[in-house]
Write a protein that holds these residues in place. Structure first.
Motif, PDB file in Angstrom:
ATOM      1  N   ALA A 140       0.878  -1.322   0.110  1.00  0.00           N
ATOM      2  CA  ALA A 140      -0.037   0.086   0.011  1.00  0.00           C
ATOM      3  C   ALA A 140       0.491   1.181  -0.130  1.00  0.00           C
ATOM      4  O   ALA A 140       0.316   1.888  -0.230  1.00  0.00           O
ATOM      5  CB  ALA A 140      -0.536   0.057   1.426  1.00  0.00           C
ATOM      6  N   HIS A 141       2.128   0.676   0.824  1.00  0.00           N
ATOM      7  CA  HIS A 141       3.060   2.124   1.089  1.00  0.00           C
ATOM      8  C   HIS A 141       4.017   2.000   1.388  1.00  0.00           C
ATOM      9  O   HIS A 141       4.147   1.265   2.354  1.00  0.00           O
ATOM     10  CB  HIS A 141       2.416   3.546   1.246  1.00  0.00           C
ATOM     11  CG  HIS A 141       1.744   3.694   2.943  1.00  0.00           C
ATOM     12  ND1 HIS A 141       0.543   2.991   3.404  1.00  0.00           N
ATOM     13  CD2 HIS A 141       2.507   3.881   4.231  1.00  0.00           C
ATOM     14  CE1 HIS A 141       0.063   2.686   4.944  1.00  0.00           C
ATOM     15  NE2 HIS A 141       1.584   3.626   5.211  1.00  0.00           N
ATOM     16  N   ILE A 142       4.846   2.789   0.839  1.00  0.00           N
ATOM     17  CA  ILE A 142       6.535   2.666   2.223  1.00  0.00           C
ATOM     18  C   ILE A 142       6.978   3.984   2.563  1.00  0.00           C
ATOM     19  O   ILE A 142       6.292   5.327   2.366  1.00  0.00           O
ATOM     20  CB  ILE A 142       7.467   2.579   0.855  1.00  0.00           C
ATOM     21  CG1 ILE A 142       7.305   1.346   0.249  1.00  0.00           C
ATOM     22  CG2 ILE A 142       8.975   2.737   2.036  1.00  0.00           C
ATOM     23  CD1 ILE A 142       8.504   1.097  -1.277  1.00  0.00           C
ATOM     24  N   ILE A 187       4.197   6.530  -1.668  1.00  0.00           N
ATOM     25  CA  ILE A 187       5.530   7.054  -0.972  1.00  0.00           C
ATOM     26  C   ILE A 187       4.689   7.403   0.186  1.00  0.00           C
ATOM     27  O   ILE A 187       3.850   8.590  -0.303  1.00  0.00           O
ATOM     28  CB  ILE A 187       6.329   7.297  -1.429  1.00  0.00           C
ATOM     29  CG1 ILE A 187       7.208   6.328  -3.052  1.00  0.00           C
ATOM     30  CG2 ILE A 187       7.082   7.767  -0.441  1.00  0.00           C
ATOM     31  CD1 ILE A 187       8.872   6.708  -3.357  1.00  0.00           C
ATOM     32  N   GLU A 188       5.118   6.996   1.504  1.00  0.00           N
ATOM     33  CA  GLU A 188       4.352   8.520   2.543  1.00  0.00           C
ATOM     34  C   GLU A 188       5.700   9.026   3.660  1.00  0.00           C
ATOM     35  O   GLU A 188       6.649   7.792   3.932  1.00  0.00           O
ATOM     36  CB  GLU A 188       3.618   8.367   2.708  1.00  0.00           C
ATOM     37  CG  GLU A 188       3.005   6.870   2.838  1.00  0.00           C
ATOM     38  CD  GLU A 188       1.613   6.946   3.381  1.00  0.00           C
ATOM     39  OE1 GLU A 188       0.255   6.172   2.949  1.00  0.00           O
ATOM     40  OE2 GLU A 188       1.719   6.056   5.078  1.00  0.00           O
ATOM     41  N   LEU A 189       5.757  10.274   3.498  1.00  0.00           N
ATOM     42  CA  LEU A 189       6.880  11.374   3.754  1.00  0.00           C
ATOM     43  C   LEU A 189       6.515  11.587   5.613  1.00  0.00           C
ATOM     44  O   LEU A 189       5.264  12.276   5.249  1.00  0.00           O
ATOM     45  CB  LEU A 189       7.821  11.992   3.491  1.00  0.00           C
ATOM     46  CG  LEU A 189       8.097  11.652   2.736  1.00  0.00           C
ATOM     47  CD1 LEU A 189       8.834  13.413   1.165  1.00  0.00           C
ATOM     48  CD2 LEU A 189       9.063  10.804   1.830  1.00  0.00           C
ATOM     49  N   HIS A 211      10.892   3.969   7.273  1.00  0.00           N
ATOM     50  CA  HIS A 211      10.481   3.563   8.741  1.00  0.00           C
ATOM     51  C   HIS A 211       9.405   2.396   8.775  1.00  0.00           C
ATOM     52  O   HIS A 211      10.130   1.242   9.366  1.00  0.00           O
ATOM     53  CB  HIS A 211       9.452   4.699   9.370  1.00  0.00           C
ATOM     54  CG  HIS A 211       8.822   4.456  10.532  1.00  0.00           C
ATOM     55  ND1 HIS A 211       7.694   4.131  10.380  1.00  0.00           N
ATOM     56  CD2 HIS A 211       9.796   4.591  11.280  1.00  0.00           C
ATOM     57  CE1 HIS A 211       7.535   4.069  11.888  1.00  0.00           C
ATOM     58  NE2 HIS A 211       8.721   4.370  12.690  1.00  0.00           N
ATOM     59  N   HIS A 212       8.640   2.100   7.457  1.00  0.00           N
ATOM     60  CA  HIS A 212       8.158   0.927   7.721  1.00  0.00           C
ATOM     61  C   HIS A 212       7.314   0.771   5.897  1.00  0.00           C
ATOM     62  O   HIS A 212       7.632   1.803   5.508  1.00  0.00           O
ATOM     63  CB  HIS A 212       6.803   0.723   8.696  1.00  0.00           C
ATOM     64  CG  HIS A 212       5.817   1.912   8.749  1.00  0.00           C
ATOM     65  ND1 HIS A 212       5.759   3.494   8.519  1.00  0.00           N
ATOM     66  CD2 HIS A 212       4.364   1.820   7.591  1.00  0.00           C
ATOM     67  CE1 HIS A 212       4.708   3.872   7.311  1.00  0.00           C
ATOM     68  NE2 HIS A 212       3.403   3.344   7.379  1.00  0.00           N
ATOM     69  N   ILE A 213       6.740  -0.638   6.105  1.00  0.00           N
ATOM     70  CA  ILE A 213       6.368  -0.869   4.368  1.00  0.00           C
ATOM     71  C   ILE A 213       4.648  -1.375   4.853  1.00  0.00           C
ATOM     72  O   ILE A 213       4.261  -2.190   6.553  1.00  0.00           O
ATOM     73  CB  ILE A 213       7.384  -2.525   3.773  1.00  0.00           C
ATOM     74  CG1 ILE A 213       8.478  -1.771   3.652  1.00  0.00           C
ATOM     75  CG2 ILE A 213       6.363  -2.554   2.837  1.00  0.00           C
ATOM     76  CD1 ILE A 213       9.606  -3.126   2.918  1.00  0.00           C
ATOM     77  N   ALA A 214       3.977  -0.759   4.227  1.00  0.00           N
ATOM     78  CA  ALA A 214       2.058  -0.943   4.985  1.00  0.00           C
ATOM     79  C   ALA A 214       2.667  -2.086   4.099  1.00  0.00           C
ATOM     80  O   ALA A 214       2.103  -1.508   2.641  1.00  0.00           O
ATOM     81  CB  ALA A 214       1.858  -0.436   4.932  1.00  0.00           C
ATOM     82  N   LEU A 215       1.413  -3.001   4.098  1.00  0.00           N
ATOM     83  CA  LEU A 215       1.386  -4.258   3.258  1.00  0.00           C
ATOM     84  C   LEU A 215      -0.821  -4.120   3.177  1.00  0.00           C
ATOM     85  O   LEU A 215      -1.495  -4.251   5.039  1.00  0.00           O
ATOM     86  CB  LEU A 215       1.101  -5.668   3.986  1.00  0.00           C
ATOM     87  CG  LEU A 215       2.443  -5.637   3.758  1.00  0.00           C
ATOM     88  CD1 LEU A 215       3.390  -7.317   4.282  1.00  0.00           C
ATOM     89  CD2 LEU A 215       3.538  -5.759   2.437  1.00  0.00           C
ATOM     90  N   TYR A 261       6.448  -3.479   9.517  1.00  0.00           N
ATOM     91  CA  TYR A 261       5.914  -4.115   8.866  1.00  0.00           C
ATOM     92  C   TYR A 261       3.948  -3.657   9.200  1.00  0.00           C
ATOM     93  O   TYR A 261       4.027  -3.994  10.053  1.00  0.00           O
ATOM     94  CB  TYR A 261       5.161  -5.546   8.030  1.00  0.00           C
ATOM     95  CG  TYR A 261       6.265  -6.155   7.541  1.00  0.00           C
ATOM     96  CD1 TYR A 261       6.622  -5.534   6.205  1.00  0.00           C
ATOM     97  CD2 TYR A 261       7.359  -6.913   7.897  1.00  0.00           C
ATOM     98  CE1 TYR A 261       6.557  -6.023   4.598  1.00  0.00           C
ATOM     99  CE2 TYR A 261       8.254  -7.363   6.803  1.00  0.00           C
ATOM    100  CZ  TYR A 261       8.116  -6.795   5.339  1.00  0.00           C
ATOM    101  OH  TYR A 261       8.634  -6.993   4.728  1.00  0.00           O
ATOM    102  N   GLU A 262       3.194  -2.495   9.184  1.00  0.00           N
ATOM    103  CA  GLU A 262       2.472  -1.727   8.583  1.00  0.00           C
ATOM    104  C   GLU A 262       0.949  -3.296   7.967  1.00  0.00           C
ATOM    105  O   GLU A 262       1.615  -3.091   6.590  1.00  0.00           O
ATOM    106  CB  GLU A 262       2.031  -0.773   8.681  1.00  0.00           C
ATOM    107  CG  GLU A 262       0.561  -0.352   8.842  1.00  0.00           C
ATOM    108  CD  GLU A 262       0.609   1.309   7.946  1.00  0.00           C
ATOM    109  OE1 GLU A 262       1.408   2.313   8.268  1.00  0.00           O
ATOM    110  OE2 GLU A 262      -0.776   1.304   7.712  1.00  0.00           O
ATOM    111  N   LEU A 263      -0.003  -2.930   8.779  1.00  0.00           N
ATOM    112  CA  LEU A 263      -1.188  -3.966   7.980  1.00  0.00           C
ATOM    113  C   LEU A 263      -2.245  -3.194   7.462  1.00  0.00           C
ATOM    114  O   LEU A 263      -2.036  -2.494   8.715  1.00  0.00           O
ATOM    115  CB  LEU A 263      -1.660  -5.613   8.603  1.00  0.00           C
ATOM    116  CG  LEU A 263      -0.368  -6.654   9.153  1.00  0.00           C
ATOM    117  CD1 LEU A 263      -0.537  -7.385   9.874  1.00  0.00           C
ATOM    118  CD2 LEU A 263      -0.201  -6.993   7.941  1.00  0.00           C
TER     119      LEU A 263
HETATM  120 ZN    ZN Z   1       2.425   3.396   7.437  1.00  0.00          ZN
END
Ligand code: ZN
Length: 270
Positions: A140-142, A187-189, A211-215, A261-263
């Motif tokens: 979804a985003h990094i 991409i989320e800053l 910082h995190h990877i969102a799935l 990891y963010e879900l």
């Molecule tokens: Zn996030």
């Protein structure tokens, strides 16, 4: 409810069954009935035992390196006994490289030697309940931690050529977030807006960076419940509200080889 019956078998010639016996005991501890065939069984013997014992699952263990020929032969032998509905799972000393091959050959799931026995038991229970885990849909985003959005924008807008979609403050995380879409993902800053923001802590410890990877998942509550049963370390047990009314939860980096990891499950459109 009828207990799940599992046949644990060791095809081939290796003479060590400590691992197989540990798994058998762990599955019994989870309330399953386990039949152990003993050492040095041929694929045909294993398939016949599975049919005679009327098991729900066949678990194969191999330490000899012969799994690439033996595991598929068990799948074939079951088919020859009209029992291809019995799933075959495998474990032992199996290099990750061999997993796609074995799954293509009809082995339902391979557990490498580091797999906790509880995870194997939970997997079998889920398989019997037809609750197999659904693949995450996409990244979804990094999330990238930056000291200042304004400082980072020229690189993202000019050097990479991305279009800034929106900037939003997320009060609960004490951050300002800038969104850029890249294909199907974003991409989320993340810029800290206070010294007690988790992003501020992250930057002072590790510096700016990923910082995190969102799935994106569509089963977040069920997944978190399963993770709880499997003892997967989560940052919080239930989902919380993320941006755009999505539900989010984080897996602890200690459970994920150093990655946060963010879900996230987007709000259902009705
Ligand atoms: Zn996030």
């Amino acid at each position: 409810m009828k207990p799940i019956r599992v046949l644990i078998a060791k095809p081939g010639l290796d003479g060590h069954d400590r691992g197989a016996l540990i798994i058998a005991q762990a599955l019994r501890d989870h309330g399953m009935e386990v039949i152990y065939t003993g050492l040095r069984q041929s694929p045909v013997q294993i398939a016949r035992a599975a049919v005679q014992e009327d098991v729900d699952v066949v678990g194969l263990s191999s330490l000899s390196g012969a799994h690439k020929s033996l595991f598929p032969k068990v799948v074939e032998a079951l088919a020859a006994e009209q029992a291809s509905d019995i799933p075959v799972i495998g474990g032992g000393v199996i290099p990750a490289e061999d997993i796609p091959f074995l799954e293509k050959k009809g082995v339902t799931k391979i557990f490498t030697s580091g797999s906790p026995t509880d995870a194997i038991a939970v997997y079998i229970k889920q398989m019997m309940n037809l609750e197999t885990r659904v693949e995450p849909k996409r990244i979804a985003h990094i999330g990238i931690a930056v000291e200042s959005l304004e400082g980072a924008l020229p690189f993202y807008q000019n050097t990479l050529g991305l279009t800034l979609e929106a900037v939003e403050e997320v009060e609960s995380e004490k951050v300002r977030v800038a969104f850029f879409s890249v294909g199907d993902s974003r991409i989320e800053l993340l810029e800290p807006i206070s010294d007690d923001s988790p992003i501020h802590h992250f930057i002072s410890k590790k510096g700016q960076g990923i910082h995190h990877i969102a799935l994106e998942v569509d089963d977040i509550r069920q997944r978190l419940q399963q993770y709880k049963e499997e003892g997967v370390n989560l940052l919080h047990e239930g989902p919380k509200q993320g941006a755009h009314q999505s539900e989010i939860a984080f897996i602890h980096p200690k459970a994920a080889h150093g990655v946060l990891y963010e879900l996230c499950q987007p709000k259902q459109e009705d």
